[in-house]
Design a protein around this motif. Structure first.
Motif, PDB file in Angstrom:
ATOM      1  N   ARG A  32       0.837  -1.204   0.000  1.00  0.00           N
ATOM      2  CA  ARG A  32       0.000   0.000   0.000  1.00  0.00           C
ATOM      3  C   ARG A  32       0.871   1.254   0.000  1.00  0.00           C
ATOM      4  O   ARG A  32       0.718   2.132  -0.849  1.00  0.00           O
ATOM      5  N   GLN A  36       1.323   3.733  -3.224  1.00  0.00           N
ATOM      6  CA  GLN A  36       0.860   5.130  -3.122  1.00  0.00           C
ATOM      7  C   GLN A  36       2.017   6.085  -3.402  1.00  0.00           C
ATOM      8  O   GLN A  36       1.838   7.130  -4.030  1.00  0.00           O
ATOM      9  N   GLU A  71      11.465  12.128 -11.556  1.00  0.00           N
ATOM     10  CA  GLU A  71      10.235  11.672 -10.883  1.00  0.00           C
ATOM     11  C   GLU A  71       9.722  10.382 -11.540  1.00  0.00           C
ATOM     12  O   GLU A  71       9.296   9.450 -10.847  1.00  0.00           O
ATOM     13  N   LYS A 102      -4.584   5.373  -3.552  1.00  0.00           N
ATOM     14  CA  LYS A 102      -4.364   6.819  -3.401  1.00  0.00           C
ATOM     15  C   LYS A 102      -3.013   7.257  -3.964  1.00  0.00           C
ATOM     16  O   LYS A 102      -2.129   6.447  -4.208  1.00  0.00           O
ATOM     17  N   TYR A 103      -2.896   8.566  -4.106  1.00  0.00           N
ATOM     18  CA  TYR A 103      -1.600   9.209  -4.353  1.00  0.00           C
ATOM     19  C   TYR A 103      -1.636  10.509  -3.565  1.00  0.00           C
ATOM     20  O   TYR A 103      -2.702  10.925  -3.094  1.00  0.00           O
ATOM     21  N   SER A 105      -2.068  13.940  -1.904  1.00  0.00           N
ATOM     22  CA  SER A 105      -3.025  15.035  -2.071  1.00  0.00           C
ATOM     23  C   SER A 105      -2.402  16.244  -2.779  1.00  0.00           C
ATOM     24  O   SER A 105      -3.082  16.952  -3.527  1.00  0.00           O
ATOM     25  N   ASP A 125       9.141  19.344  -2.533  1.00  0.00           N
ATOM     26  CA  ASP A 125      10.293  18.432  -2.417  1.00  0.00           C
ATOM     27  C   ASP A 125      10.899  18.514  -1.023  1.00  0.00           C
ATOM     28  O   ASP A 125      11.391  17.518  -0.501  1.00  0.00           O
ATOM     29  N   ASN A 131      10.045  13.781   4.954  1.00  0.00           N
ATOM     30  CA  ASN A 131       9.310  12.531   5.170  1.00  0.00           C
ATOM     31  C   ASN A 131      10.150  11.301   4.788  1.00  0.00           C
ATOM     32  O   ASN A 131      10.056  10.243   5.412  1.00  0.00           O
ATOM     33  N   MET A 192      -0.158  19.385   4.693  1.00  0.00           N
ATOM     34  CA  MET A 192      -1.069  18.226   4.672  1.00  0.00           C
ATOM     35  C   MET A 192      -0.413  16.981   4.087  1.00  0.00           C
ATOM     36  O   MET A 192      -0.906  15.873   4.260  1.00  0.00           O
ATOM     37  N   GLY A 195       0.142  13.823   6.138  1.00  0.00           N
ATOM     38  CA  GLY A 195      -0.963  12.958   6.537  1.00  0.00           C
ATOM     39  C   GLY A 195      -1.760  13.535   7.683  1.00  0.00           C
ATOM     40  O   GLY A 195      -1.438  14.595   8.228  1.00  0.00           O
ATOM     41  N   SER A 201      -4.687   9.011  12.575  1.00  0.00           N
ATOM     42  CA  SER A 201      -3.885   8.281  11.588  1.00  0.00           C
ATOM     43  C   SER A 201      -3.975   6.783  11.881  1.00  0.00           C
ATOM     44  O   SER A 201      -3.258   6.272  12.738  1.00  0.00           O
ATOM     45  N   PRO A 202      -4.868   6.075  11.183  1.00  0.00           N
ATOM     46  CA  PRO A 202      -5.123   4.675  11.542  1.00  0.00           C
ATOM     47  C   PRO A 202      -3.914   3.753  11.359  1.00  0.00           C
ATOM     48  O   PRO A 202      -3.814   2.736  12.033  1.00  0.00           O
ATOM     49  N   ASN A 203      -2.989   4.124  10.449  1.00  0.00           N
ATOM     50  CA  ASN A 203      -1.882   3.199  10.150  1.00  0.00           C
ATOM     51  C   ASN A 203      -0.625   3.421  10.974  1.00  0.00           C
ATOM     52  O   ASN A 203       0.263   2.560  10.999  1.00  0.00           O
ATOM     53  N   LYS A 213       7.577   3.127   9.411  1.00  0.00           N
ATOM     54  CA  LYS A 213       7.671   4.564   9.682  1.00  0.00           C
ATOM     55  C   LYS A 213       8.541   4.738  10.923  1.00  0.00           C
ATOM     56  O   LYS A 213       8.433   3.947  11.863  1.00  0.00           O
ATOM     57  N   ASN A 217       3.311  11.312  11.859  1.00  0.00           N
ATOM     58  CA  ASN A 217       2.989  12.384  10.916  1.00  0.00           C
ATOM     59  C   ASN A 217       3.217  13.763  11.544  1.00  0.00           C
ATOM     60  O   ASN A 217       3.794  14.661  10.922  1.00  0.00           O
TER      61      ASN A 217
HETATM   62  N1  FAQ Z   1      -2.384  12.371   0.431  1.00  0.00           N
HETATM   63  O1  FAQ Z   1      -2.825   6.364   8.638  1.00  0.00           O
HETATM   64  P1  FAQ Z   1      -2.211   7.400   7.760  1.00  0.00           P
HETATM   65  C1  FAQ Z   1       6.687  12.822  -3.851  1.00  0.00           C
HETATM   66  C2  FAQ Z   1      -3.772   8.458   3.388  1.00  0.00           C
HETATM   67  S1  FAQ Z   1       6.320  13.003  -2.200  1.00  0.00           S
HETATM   68  C3  FAQ Z   1      -3.102  11.282   0.107  1.00  0.00           C
HETATM   69  O2  FAQ Z   1      -1.437   8.485   8.411  1.00  0.00           O
HETATM   70  P2  FAQ Z   1       0.233   6.300   6.608  1.00  0.00           P
HETATM   71  C4  FAQ Z   1       7.939  13.497  -4.402  1.00  0.00           C
HETATM   72  C5  FAQ Z   1      -2.902   7.283   3.797  1.00  0.00           C
HETATM   73  O3  FAQ Z   1      -2.216   6.763   2.677  1.00  0.00           O
HETATM   74  C6  FAQ Z   1       4.654  12.394  -1.895  1.00  0.00           C
HETATM   75  N2  FAQ Z   1      -3.371  10.301   0.997  1.00  0.00           N
HETATM   76  O4  FAQ Z   1      -1.325   6.669   6.643  1.00  0.00           O
HETATM   77  C7  FAQ Z   1       7.625  14.499  -5.451  1.00  0.00           C
HETATM   78  C8  FAQ Z   1      -3.907   6.357   4.376  1.00  0.00           C
HETATM   79  O5  FAQ Z   1      -4.564   5.708   3.284  1.00  0.00           O
HETATM   80  P3  FAQ Z   1      -5.282   4.244   3.315  1.00  0.00           P
HETATM   81  C9  FAQ Z   1       4.551  10.909  -1.680  1.00  0.00           C
HETATM   82  C10 FAQ Z   1      -2.881  10.452   2.245  1.00  0.00           C
HETATM   83  O6  FAQ Z   1       0.484   5.528   5.382  1.00  0.00           O
HETATM   84  C11 FAQ Z   1       7.831  15.846  -5.168  1.00  0.00           C
HETATM   85  C12 FAQ Z   1      -4.890   7.307   5.056  1.00  0.00           C
HETATM   86  O7  FAQ Z   1      -4.739   8.555   4.410  1.00  0.00           O
HETATM   87  N3  FAQ Z   1       5.286  10.479  -0.540  1.00  0.00           N
HETATM   88  O8  FAQ Z   1       5.943  12.161  -4.469  1.00  0.00           O
HETATM   89  C13 FAQ Z   1      -2.134  11.551   2.636  1.00  0.00           C
HETATM   90  O9  FAQ Z   1       0.661   5.701   7.904  1.00  0.00           O
HETATM   91  C14 FAQ Z   1       7.571  16.815  -6.148  1.00  0.00           C
HETATM   92  C15 FAQ Z   1      -4.627   7.441   6.550  1.00  0.00           C
HETATM   93  O10 FAQ Z   1      -3.343   8.062   6.842  1.00  0.00           O
HETATM   94  C16 FAQ Z   1       5.021   9.308   0.067  1.00  0.00           C
HETATM   95  O11 FAQ Z   1       4.136   8.567  -0.315  1.00  0.00           O
HETATM   96  C17 FAQ Z   1      -1.879  12.555   1.683  1.00  0.00           C
HETATM   97  N4  FAQ Z   1      -1.178  13.642   1.948  1.00  0.00           N
HETATM   98  O12 FAQ Z   1       0.960   7.729   6.508  1.00  0.00           O
HETATM   99  C18 FAQ Z   1       7.175  14.132  -6.716  1.00  0.00           C
HETATM  100  C19 FAQ Z   1       5.921   8.947   1.229  1.00  0.00           C
HETATM  101  N5  FAQ Z   1      -1.808  11.414   3.938  1.00  0.00           N
HETATM  102  O13 FAQ Z   1      -5.011   3.626   4.667  1.00  0.00           O
HETATM  103  C20 FAQ Z   1       6.882  15.118  -7.681  1.00  0.00           C
HETATM  104  C21 FAQ Z   1       5.666   7.585   1.803  1.00  0.00           C
HETATM  105  C22 FAQ Z   1      -2.348  10.262   4.351  1.00  0.00           C
HETATM  106  O14 FAQ Z   1      -6.717   4.563   3.102  1.00  0.00           O
HETATM  107  C23 FAQ Z   1       7.103  16.469  -7.392  1.00  0.00           C
HETATM  108  N6  FAQ Z   1       4.439   7.522   2.526  1.00  0.00           N
HETATM  109  N7  FAQ Z   1      -2.998   9.685   3.326  1.00  0.00           N
HETATM  110  O15 FAQ Z   1      -4.680   3.473   2.209  1.00  0.00           O
HETATM  111  C24 FAQ Z   1       4.310   7.839   3.845  1.00  0.00           C
HETATM  112  O16 FAQ Z   1       5.247   8.269   4.515  1.00  0.00           O
HETATM  113  C25 FAQ Z   1       2.980   7.618   4.490  1.00  0.00           C
HETATM  114  O17 FAQ Z   1       2.230   6.753   3.678  1.00  0.00           O
HETATM  115  C26 FAQ Z   1       2.174   8.933   4.778  1.00  0.00           C
HETATM  116  C27 FAQ Z   1       0.795   8.546   5.370  1.00  0.00           C
HETATM  117  C28 FAQ Z   1       2.903   9.791   5.795  1.00  0.00           C
HETATM  118  C29 FAQ Z   1       1.929   9.729   3.492  1.00  0.00           C
END
Ligand code: FAQ
Length: 308
Positions: A32, A36, A71, A102-103, A105, A125, A131, A192, A195, A201-203, A213, A217
């Motif tokens: 997941r 994402q 990217e 998801k991706y 926000s 960035d 993060n 935002m 997260g 934050s359920p996860n 992690k 958050n």
């Molecule tokens: N947007 O329980 P939590 C990049 C979802 S950087 C959308 O806190 P978790 C570089 C979450 O997935 C961006 N959804 O979840 C770049 C969960 O969904 P579920 C990507 C969000 O996983 C820069 C639900 O809400 N970076 O791309 C968001 O423990 C410039 C509940 O939340 C990553 O993915 C949000 N903002 O923590 C590219 C980093 N926040 O359970 C181009 C890795 C939360 O329904 C240009 N990911 N959700 O599936 C992580 O560190 C974690 O997954 C978090 C969320 C911190 C994003």
């Protein structure tokens, strides 16, 4: 490898590798998060990609092209990491374009001027680095190793954004206004990205226990605010939060209340650009179908020829 060995690996801060035994929940959570993350990189090419043909100079165009290509590379790298867990890349893409996965926000907001390219580099960035640096120590080996390379490239991305903004701030009043306008629009959405708050934050709890992690958050969000305030000062822009103030007791910057209903809206598909982002991705997928078919036919033919 058994459950006990998995628990020991986590306790000793060692890495879980694809062929090791792991709980189903761990595998599911990793797929997941990695999916994402991969989707975010691929969708994240769009907001800045729109400016490649309109970059104000050859130099800016070359930098932006390189960034957007990076990217794409990050996305491919991450899809490969998900595949080591048994996920299928075609299936992940389908889930994305059908709105089942998801991706981030942040990529559902429009880029209205070239200053947005600089602000995405600096703030988006910057948030991604904040993060992702701890994710270099994430417990799943292929993900943690991918993060090392990705963070190095993100750091170049952030610097190019900051340097672009520095240049614009040294330009005309109209250019400075463009930068301030972009900062006003991107600041809150960038907060935002980390997260929902910890108590919603359920996860987080399970992901922290599994050392996927390393920080919550809210911890990372605070770190990001603390890092960004002096950068904004050096740049000469105002962050659009009247409640920002240094708290001597905490040793951190206090900041205003985040509108969590906006994050919920954007995550659930109702942000300014959600429909456009997904539509573009769907079209790219169907336009590229013939390439995948041709590659698969070529590979099959190769196998036939190679077979004795
Ligand atoms: N947007 O329980 P939590 C990049 C979802 S950087 C959308 O806190 P978790 C570089 C979450 O997935 C961006 N959804 O979840 C770049 C969960 O969904 P579920 C990507 C969000 O996983 C820069 C639900 O809400 N970076 O791309 C968001 O423990 C410039 C509940 O939340 C990553 O993915 C949000 N903002 O923590 C590219 C980093 N926040 O359970 C181009 C890795 C939360 O329904 C240009 N990911 N959700 O599936 C992580 O560190 C974690 O997954 C978090 C969320 C911190 C994003």
């Amino acid at each position: 490898m058994t459950e006990a060995v998995f628990a020991e690996t986590i306790a000793k801060d060692q890495r879980v590798e694809p062929r090791d035994w792991m709980p189903d929940g761990y595998r599911k959570t990793m797929i997941r998060q990695i999916a994402q993350h991969a989707h975010s990189e691929i969708i994240g090419m769009q907001p800045e990609g729109e400016w490649i043909t309109r970059a104000p100079s050859l130099r800016r165009k070359a930098i932006l092209l390189a960034k957007v290509q990076d990217e794409a590379g990050h996305g491919l790298y991450l899809y490969s990491a998900a595949e080591t867990l048994g996920a299928d890349r075609g299936d992940l893409t389908r889930r994305l374009i059908e709105g089942r996965q998801k991706y981030s926000s942040i990529f559902n907001y429009p880029t209205l001027s070239f200053a947005d390219v600089g602000v995405i580099g600096w703030l988006v960035d910057g948030a991604a680095i904040c993060n992702q640096v701890p994710l270099c120590r994430s417990s799943f080996g292929p993900y943690a190793r991918a993060m090392i390379r990705i963070c190095k490239e993100e750091s170049f991305h952030q610097r190019q954004g900051y340097e672009l903004l520095m240049t614009m701030m040294g330009g005309t009043q109209a250019q400075r206004d463009m930068v301030q306008d972009a900062v006003n629009r991107w600041w809150w959405p960038s907060l935002m990205m980390f997260g929902p708050p910890d108590d919603q934050s359920p996860n987080s709890a399970q992901s922290m226990a599994w050392k996927i992690k390393r920080h919550t958050n809210d911890e990372l969000r605070q770190r990001y605010v603390d890092m960004s305030v002096p950068q904004a000062e050096a740049l000469g822009v105002t962050l659009p939060d009247p409640d920002l103030s240094w708290n001597d007791e905490r040793g951190h910057w206090d900041f205003g209340a985040i509108d969590w209903s906006e994050l919920q809206r954007v995550i659930s598909g109702d942000g300014p650009c959600n429909a456009l982002r997904i539509e573009n991705r769907r079209r790219a997928d169907s336009d590229g179908a013939w390439v995948r078919e041709a590659a698969a036919a070529h590979a099959a033919r190769h196998q036939e020829v190679a077979a004795p």
